[in-house]
Design an enzyme around this catalytic site. Structure first.
Site, mmCIF file in Angstrom:
data_model
loop_
_atom_site.group_PDB
_atom_site.id
_atom_site.type_symbol
_atom_site.label_atom_id
_atom_site.label_comp_id
_atom_site.label_asym_id
_atom_site.label_seq_id
_atom_site.Cartn_x
_atom_site.Cartn_y
_atom_site.Cartn_z
ATOM 1 N N LYS A 13 -22.539 -4.388 20.422
ATOM 2 C CA LYS A 13 -23.831 -4.220 21.092
ATOM 3 C C LYS A 13 -23.663 -4.046 22.600
ATOM 4 C CE LYS A 13 -25.554 -8.129 19.615
ATOM 5 N NZ LYS A 13 -24.337 -8.595 18.886
ATOM 6 N N ARG A 88 -32.941 -13.656 19.134
ATOM 7 C CA ARG A 88 -31.960 -14.049 18.126
ATOM 8 C C ARG A 88 -32.619 -14.630 16.873
ATOM 9 N NH1 ARG A 88 -26.522 -14.483 19.888
ATOM 10 N NH2 ARG A 88 -26.266 -14.288 22.130
ATOM 11 N N ARG A 123 -10.679 -9.307 21.622
ATOM 12 C CA ARG A 123 -11.582 -9.066 22.741
ATOM 13 C C ARG A 123 -11.134 -9.836 23.981
ATOM 14 N NH1 ARG A 123 -18.086 -9.220 22.093
ATOM 15 N NH2 ARG A 123 -17.851 -11.490 21.987
ATOM 16 N N ARG A 156 -12.466 -15.596 25.568
ATOM 17 C CA ARG A 156 -13.525 -16.601 25.626
ATOM 18 C C ARG A 156 -13.385 -17.570 24.458
ATOM 19 N NH1 ARG A 156 -18.481 -12.851 25.298
ATOM 20 N NH2 ARG A 156 -19.359 -14.755 24.442
ATOM 21 N N ARG A 167 -20.332 -18.645 14.244
ATOM 22 C CA ARG A 167 -21.369 -17.784 14.818
ATOM 23 C C ARG A 167 -21.915 -16.800 13.784
ATOM 24 N NH1 ARG A 167 -18.969 -15.010 19.926
ATOM 25 N NH2 ARG A 167 -21.135 -14.479 20.376
#
Length: 210
Positions: A13, A88, A123, A156, A167
């Protein structure tokens, strides 16, 4: 054009929002970036949000909606905006509607869970400007260094595999129902994940008619 981008964490996204922002000349409003800036600055909201984010949980609605309303009131949003990471949940979407935050289209990027887990382990995020890269699909020009500001790239905590799985559970339970919410309003468009960023962008253009 006022857009919401939907999809699991790691669906791309943020990357697609940056591309659309340049093409449509409208700002991307990323709650993740706003919250990370608050965390780095050590603000009360940042400290409050930190424990939720690192555990892969949702930040409380009142914090999110308040931040978004303030941001959308700024002059650069007058001709449209792209919301990345909000709403969300259905209560958030209802709260946004009730306070006058409008959208033209909710675009959902569809990616399988295992692809997400594999993708997020590669990532890297800039500690300074929050730009994101991927060691395979979108590597920085210099390993470990942000292309845009020269900051250090790090993994992260919420990109760690166990946190990603947590998540994803939250996403399927809390966020995925938004697809039906916006479909009922005639505003949902879906795009299947493609092998490359460019191919996914091309499918998004088709879906939006741009």
């Amino acid at each position: 054009m006022k857009l919401i981008l939907l999809g699991a964490p790691g669906a791309g996204k943020g990357t697609q929002a940056e591309i659309l922002s340049r093409e449509l000349q409208i700002p991307t409003i990323s709650t993740g970036n706003i919250l990370r800036a608050a965390i780095k600055a050590g603000t009360p909201v940042g400290l409050q949000a930190k424990s939720y984010i690192e555990a892969g949980q949702l930040v409380p609605d009142d914090v999110i909606i308040g931040i978004i309303r303030e941001r959308l009131a700024e002059s650069d949003c007058a001709n449209g905006y792209i919301l990345d990471g909000v709403p969300r949940t259905i209560p958030q979407a209802e709260a946004m509607e009730s306070c006058g935050i409008e959208i033209d289209c909710a675009l959902s990027i569809e990616v399988e869970d295992q692809v997400i887990i594999d993708r997020m382990s590669g990532r890297r995020t800039c500690k300074d400007c929050s730009s994101t890269f991927h060691i395979v699909s979108n590597p920085p020009r210099q390993e470990g260094v942000c292309d845009f500001c020269g900051g250090e790239l790090t993994i992260r905590k919420d990109d760690a595999p166990e946190t990603v799985k947590a998540r994803l559970v939250v996403y399927h339970t809390e966020t995925e129902p938004l697809k039906a919410f916006y479909a009922a309003r005639g505003k949902l468009r879906t795009v299947d994940n493609q092998p490359t960023i460019e191919a996914t962008t091309a499918e998004i253009r088709k879906a939006l008619g741009i």
